[in-house]
Scaffold this motif. Structure first.
Motif, PDB file in Angstrom:
ATOM      1  N   GLY A   1       6.995   6.548  12.101  1.00 43.92           N
ATOM      2  CA  GLY A   1       7.755   7.795  12.105  1.00 43.92           C
ATOM      3  C   GLY A   1       8.407   8.121  10.766  1.00 43.92           C
ATOM      4  O   GLY A   1       8.825   9.257  10.538  1.00 43.92           O
ATOM      5  N   TYR A   2       8.482   7.142   9.872  1.00 43.02           N
ATOM      6  CA  TYR A   2       9.054   7.393   8.551  1.00 43.02           C
ATOM      7  C   TYR A   2       8.234   8.456   7.807  1.00 43.02           C
ATOM      8  O   TYR A   2       8.746   9.157   6.945  1.00 43.02           O
ATOM      9  N   GLY A   3       6.974   8.596   8.207  1.00 46.26           N
ATOM     10  CA  GLY A   3       6.103   9.601   7.599  1.00 46.26           C
ATOM     11  C   GLY A   3       6.578  11.023   7.848  1.00 46.26           C
ATOM     12  O   GLY A   3       6.135  11.962   7.185  1.00 46.26           O
TER      13      GLY A   3
ATOM     14  N   GLY B   1       5.372  13.542   1.080  1.00 43.05           N
ATOM     15  CA  GLY B   1       5.033  12.370   0.259  1.00 43.05           C
ATOM     16  C   GLY B   1       5.072  11.089   1.078  1.00 43.05           C
ATOM     17  O   GLY B   1       4.237  10.197   0.909  1.00 43.05           O
ATOM     18  N   GLU B   2       6.046  10.993   1.979  1.00 47.10           N
ATOM     19  CA  GLU B   2       6.143   9.805   2.845  1.00 47.10           C
ATOM     20  C   GLU B   2       5.000   9.792   3.860  1.00 47.10           C
ATOM     21  O   GLU B   2       4.485   8.730   4.201  1.00 47.10           O
ATOM     22  N   PHE B   3       4.608  10.980   4.318  1.00 43.82           N
ATOM     23  CA  PHE B   3       3.491  11.036   5.272  1.00 43.82           C
ATOM     24  C   PHE B   3       2.223  10.482   4.618  1.00 43.82           C
ATOM     25  O   PHE B   3       1.497   9.684   5.214  1.00 43.82           O
TER      26      PHE B   3
ATOM     27  N   ALA C   1       0.575   3.934  -2.901  1.00 43.00           N
ATOM     28  CA  ALA C   1       0.140   5.296  -2.545  1.00 43.00           C
ATOM     29  C   ALA C   1       1.054   6.317  -3.222  1.00 43.00           C
ATOM     30  O   ALA C   1       0.593   7.361  -3.700  1.00 43.00           O
ATOM     31  N   HIS C   2       2.360   6.009  -3.293  1.00 44.64           N
ATOM     32  CA  HIS C   2       3.275   6.902  -4.017  1.00 44.64           C
ATOM     33  C   HIS C   2       2.870   7.020  -5.485  1.00 44.64           C
ATOM     34  O   HIS C   2       2.966   8.089  -6.090  1.00 44.64           O
ATOM     35  N   LYS C   3       2.440   5.905  -6.062  1.00 44.72           N
ATOM     36  CA  LYS C   3       2.007   5.934  -7.474  1.00 44.72           C
ATOM     37  C   LYS C   3       0.802   6.861  -7.657  1.00 44.72           C
ATOM     38  O   LYS C   3       0.715   7.590  -8.639  1.00 44.72           O
TER      39      LYS C   3
ATOM     40  N   ILE D   1       0.836  -1.201   0.000  1.00 46.61           N
ATOM     41  CA  ILE D   1       0.000   0.000   0.000  1.00 46.61           C
ATOM     42  C   ILE D   1       0.873   1.255   0.000  1.00 46.61           C
ATOM     43  O   ILE D   1       0.583   2.233  -0.699  1.00 46.61           O
ATOM     44  N   HIS D   2       1.964   1.220   0.743  1.00 48.68           N
ATOM     45  CA  HIS D   2       2.878   2.371   0.793  1.00 48.68           C
ATOM     46  C   HIS D   2       3.372   2.737  -0.605  1.00 48.68           C
ATOM     47  O   HIS D   2       3.262   3.896  -1.037  1.00 48.68           O
ATOM     48  N   GLU D   3       3.872   1.753  -1.322  1.00 47.66           N
ATOM     49  CA  GLU D   3       4.450   2.049  -2.647  1.00 47.66           C
ATOM     50  C   GLU D   3       3.367   2.438  -3.653  1.00 47.66           C
ATOM     51  O   GLU D   3       3.571   3.298  -4.505  1.00 47.66           O
TER      52      GLU D   3
HETATM   53 ZN    ZN Z   1       7.980   5.879   0.639  1.00 49.73          ZN
END
Ligand code: ZN
Length: 260
Positions: free
Chosen positions: A207-209, A214-216, A157-159, A153-155
């Motif tokens: 916390g990486y967000g 964009g990471e958030f 979501a970037h798309k 889902i993370h990757e």
């Molecule tokens: Zn990312």
């Protein structure tokens, strides 16, 4: 008479049909998928079949992909677009899956004009128009549901975020959505998360967000689908904006589940 192209198309369609037993097996090992019932479950299964036809999910670095592995990645990829559609994943075809974390080389020039080759260990990567890259070890670990994270889902979501040309935490919003309201909700939450990371306080989401807007968005998208109630309590405005964007309200399903 059936043309060769059409025959190939029909053959592939037949080949990508997901049997009941395959789907049930998938759902039994993946709470993310199992949370969809009734019409949503049927829709997710059909969308997953279309995803598997259109995208090339391939093992690299010595990883042998099995059908259940492809199915897990395809179905997880379709969760965010269940009420959007496959068109939201236009412009790329490949999903490359490494056995575990991989190392990437990024070249960049600093302010003094010196080129650097940054070597970074990663578990996933998503390029603007290139492939989605995943580590199977992380995908499999997240699927069980205990990590509170979901790399697929993370990757993806970037798309979605990248669809308007830049990964900045704001995907193309639907008609009737307010860009200013989106920005305000996300900026507040992003600042809060950054502050918590700096002060070593309890983190409601990964916390990486706090690395970048964009990471958030990617981390909050993971939380929306794997720990929606926590996201709702931590950042209710972000939660509301994301429900409108994804057209799904996962915390509501949790609330309406019978106790026990
Ligand atoms: Zn990312």
């Amino acid at each position: 008479m059936i043309s060769l192209r059409r025959w190939r198309h029909c053959y592939r369609l037949r080949r990508e049909r997901i049997s009941n037993s395959m789907w049930n097996e998938l759902a039994a090992g993946a709470p993310l998928i199992a949370q969809y019932a009734g019409a949503d479950r049927t829709k997710l299964r059909r969308l997953t079949e279309r995803f598997m036809l259109k995208k090339d999910i391939r093992g690299v670095g010595g990883l042998e992909m099995t059908d259940p592995m492809r199915l897990l990645i395809a179905a997880s990829s379709c969760v965010p677009i269940l009420h959007l559609d496959l068109d939201w994943y236009l412009g790329w075809v490949s999903v490359l899956v490494y056995p575990a974390g991989f190392v990437v080389h990024h070249e960049f020039m600093d302010e003094a004009g010196v080129m650097h080759d940054l070597v970074q260990p990663l578990s996933g990567e998503s390029w603007l128009r290139g492939p989605v890259i995943l580590s199977w070890e992380d995908v499999a670990h997240d699927a069980i549901g205990a990590s509170g994270r979901n790399l697929v889902i993370h990757e993806l979501a970037h798309k979605l975020d990248a669809l308007n040309g830049v990964v900045n935490g704001m995907p193309p919003l639907h008609r009737g959505m307010d860009r200013a309201a989106w920005t305000a909700a996300f900026a507040d939450a992003f600042n809060d998360l950054q502050g918590r990371v700096l002060e070593g306080r309890l983190l409601p989401i990964d916390g990486y967000g706090a690395e970048a807007p964009g990471e958030f968005f990617a981390v909050a998208s993971e939380a929306l689908f794997v720990k929606p109630v926590a996201l709702y309590h931590a950042y209710p405005e972000v939660y509301r904006q994301m429900c409108r964007f994804y057209r799904q309200d996962p915390a509501d399903w949790v609330r309406s589940r019978p106790a026990g």
